[in-house]
Design an enzyme around this catalytic site. Structure first.
Site, PDB file in Angstrom:
ATOM      1  CB  SER A  44      -1.027  -0.002   1.149  1.00 52.75           C
ATOM      2  OG  SER A  44      -2.156   0.820   0.845  1.00 52.75           O
ATOM      3  CG  ASP A  59      -5.920  -2.948  -3.810  1.00 54.36           C
ATOM      4  OD1 ASP A  59      -6.627  -1.907  -3.211  1.00 54.36           O
ATOM      5  OD2 ASP A  59      -4.975  -3.419  -3.631  1.00 54.36           O
ATOM      6  CG  HIS A 103      -5.459  -2.686   0.277  1.00 56.70           C
ATOM      7  ND1 HIS A 103      -5.001  -2.218  -0.782  1.00 56.70           N
ATOM      8  CD2 HIS A 103      -4.770  -2.122   1.364  1.00 56.70           C
ATOM      9  CE1 HIS A 103      -3.997  -1.005  -0.423  1.00 56.70           C
ATOM     10  NE2 HIS A 103      -3.927  -1.199   0.929  1.00 56.70           N
TER      11      HIS A 103
END
Length: 515
Positions: A228, A454, A484
């Protein structure tokens, strides 16, 4: 991950419901003539996480009995004055445990946010990465401004509760002014409580900390696993230190070419896609979907629930009420992972019956609130790092002008994500740039993994990152899945590709696809 009324955090989810997850300040106790690269780390058994890290018990040993160890590294408060005051950077590790395997070095993790404590996240995911420990020490850290690493502090717990429960999607001018006033008051508290730290929490500062960490850990190159926001941090590191990049994996990739507005608009599309996928999955279940009979009815009923909560909140976890804003946070949290979809269904069922408990627990997980009502410093660190990084400062007029585009991208989440653009209003420190520079000519290959489903870091960001890193550096791998991140999904194809690269140096063919 996201979900405070600030630039959207993108933290990899640790818990299905709640992340049970002493602020370390700046000091000048390191001798001014000490070369910080020569410092020796004192590794000891890890204590229980502090409130700023998310609370909870000390990390449990790994299944083979290996204990987690923690240490503190000194780093300059101001990298432009490396002989000046220092801050503490908190580290955690589990030593390599592969009998008969040659140790490569340390594998450093960043789990996202910005604002996530790596000291609490790595043990939570320890078993997921156990296969990599055959040749690496697994290492993570609290980035500067986070947890025990000069953690930023803004409002107290009561103030954050009040802040998060307010109306984050104003319907008229008076509500717009109230939201702006509360945002600037929050930001003023950040300056009052952490003003000396705020200029020094940029991603470029954290990247320089990682290069110091590399040297202190005794590694010639930085081997890295970024998830991320951790992909943005890794990209910035590669730009600043291309020759020091070892084997690196970027998973759940941030698009480095977008400014904050464009990034928020991309997330609006991403979360809407995740909601569409959830709705289709719910109605496909053999036992039926208690939220609606068709995918469109599921989405319509969720929208109706949020409209009702805007005017009349329902009981949540006593004494708090589930407002429209808190319910939206709970829904967003559940969309981070397919494993949480069942909790979303449960929470929606309850909410239709007047009980907001599950949706509120999901929101608490997203916002870093523990069961005892104490917040980690996730929200404070998230806004501090994002506002130090991002140059734009959006106004109420900017947001209202852009609302149509956000609503077109996501009828359900567009307003929420658009109004979060106010987050840096009257911030004490100027932002560094419109978007990060991740160009890294001469760096070793970096494996860049994009997940087609995602919600928080949409799929196209992986290609943009691979291109921005430069020819021969970014190697893109596609995972056709939900949630995610890809490695944590358990997909065998992704795992084998990543493990072969990190453990054996086998770079996948660019454009490879896992389903």
């Amino acid at each position: 991950m996201p979900a405070q009324p600030r630039p959207r955090a993108t933290v990899l989810t640790v818990s299905a419901v709640l992340l049970a997850s002493l602020l370390a300040g700046c000091g000048d106790d390191a001798p001014k003539d000490e070369d910080l690269t020569d410092q020796k780390l004192s590794w000891e058994d890890c204590p229980a996480p502090t409130t700023s890290q998310g609370d909870g018990p000390p990390p449990s040993p790994l299944p083979d009995g290996t204990k987690w160890q923690c240490a503190t590294m000194k780093a300059p408060l101001d990298w432009n004055d490396p002989q000046g005051d220092t801050i503490d950077i908190e580290l955690i590790r589990a030593g390599a445990g592969g009998a008969g395997n040659e140790r490569i070095g340390s594998l450093v993790f960043n789990f996202g946010g910005p604002g996530a404590s790596g000291v609490t996240a790595l043990p939570a995911f320890g078993e997921d990465f156990a296969g990599l420990r055959t040749r690496y020490d697994l290492v993570s850290f609290d980035p500067r401004g986070v947890g025990r690493s000069a953690g930023v502090e803004c409002e107290d717990d009561e103030g954050i509760d009040e802040y998060l429960q307010q109306d984050m999607t104003p319907d008229h001018r008076a509500e717009e002014e109230k939201l702006l006033d509360s945002t600037t008051a929050f930001n003023s508290d950040c300056e009052k409580n952490s003003g000396s730290t705020l200029p020094h929490v940029r991603t470029t500062d954290a990247a320089r900390d990682m290069d110091l960490m590399r040297q202190v850990l005794g590694d010639r190159q930085l081997h890295y696993f970024g998830i991320s926001y951790g992909t943005e941090l890794g990209g910035v590191y590669a730009h600043l230190f291309p020759k020091n990049v070892g084997r690196a994996v970027f998973d759940a990739v941030v698009d480095p070419t977008k400014n904050p507005e464009q990034g928020a608009l991309g997330q609006a599309r991403g979360f809407q896609l995740a909601l569409d996928n959830y709705a289709r999955d719910c109605v496909s279940q053999e036992e039926g979907c208690p939220v609606g009979d068709t995918a469109q009815e599921v989405k319509d009923r969720i929208a109706g629930l949020l409209r009702d909560l805007d005017g009349k909140p329902i009981p949540g976890t006593f004494p708090r009420e589930l407002t429209e804003s808190i319910a939206t946070d709970g829904i967003l949290q559940a969309l981070y992972s397919r494993e949480l979809w069942e909790y979303l269904t449960q929470g929606l069922e309850q909410a239709y019956d007047g009980d907001g408990t599950v949706l509120m627990l999901l929101a608490d997980s997203l916002n870093g609130r523990s069961e005892n009502g104490e917040y980690s410093n996730l929200i404070a660190a998230n806004v501090s790092i994002n506002c130090a990084d991002g140059r734009p400062r959006y106004t109420v007029e900017d947001v209202t002008a852009r609302l149509p585009a956000f609503r077109a991208a996501s009828p359900l989440f567009g307003d929420t994500l658009a109004w979060e653009m106010l987050s840096c209003a009257d911030w004490a420190v100027p932002g560094a740039a419109d978007h990060p520079d991740v160009s890294a000519p001469g760096a070793a290959p970096i494996l860049v993994i994009g997940n087609t489903g995602d919600p928080a870091t949409p799929y196209e960001g992986a290609r943009k990152m691979a291109q921005a890193l430069g020819e021969g550096v970014g190697v893109e791998l596609t995972y056709r899945g939900q949630g995610h991140g890809a490695y944590s999904s358990g997909n065998r194809c992704v795992r084998e590709a990543v493990n072969a690269y990190l453990l054996e140096g086998k770079v996948p063919e660019a454009g490879s696809v896992c389903s």
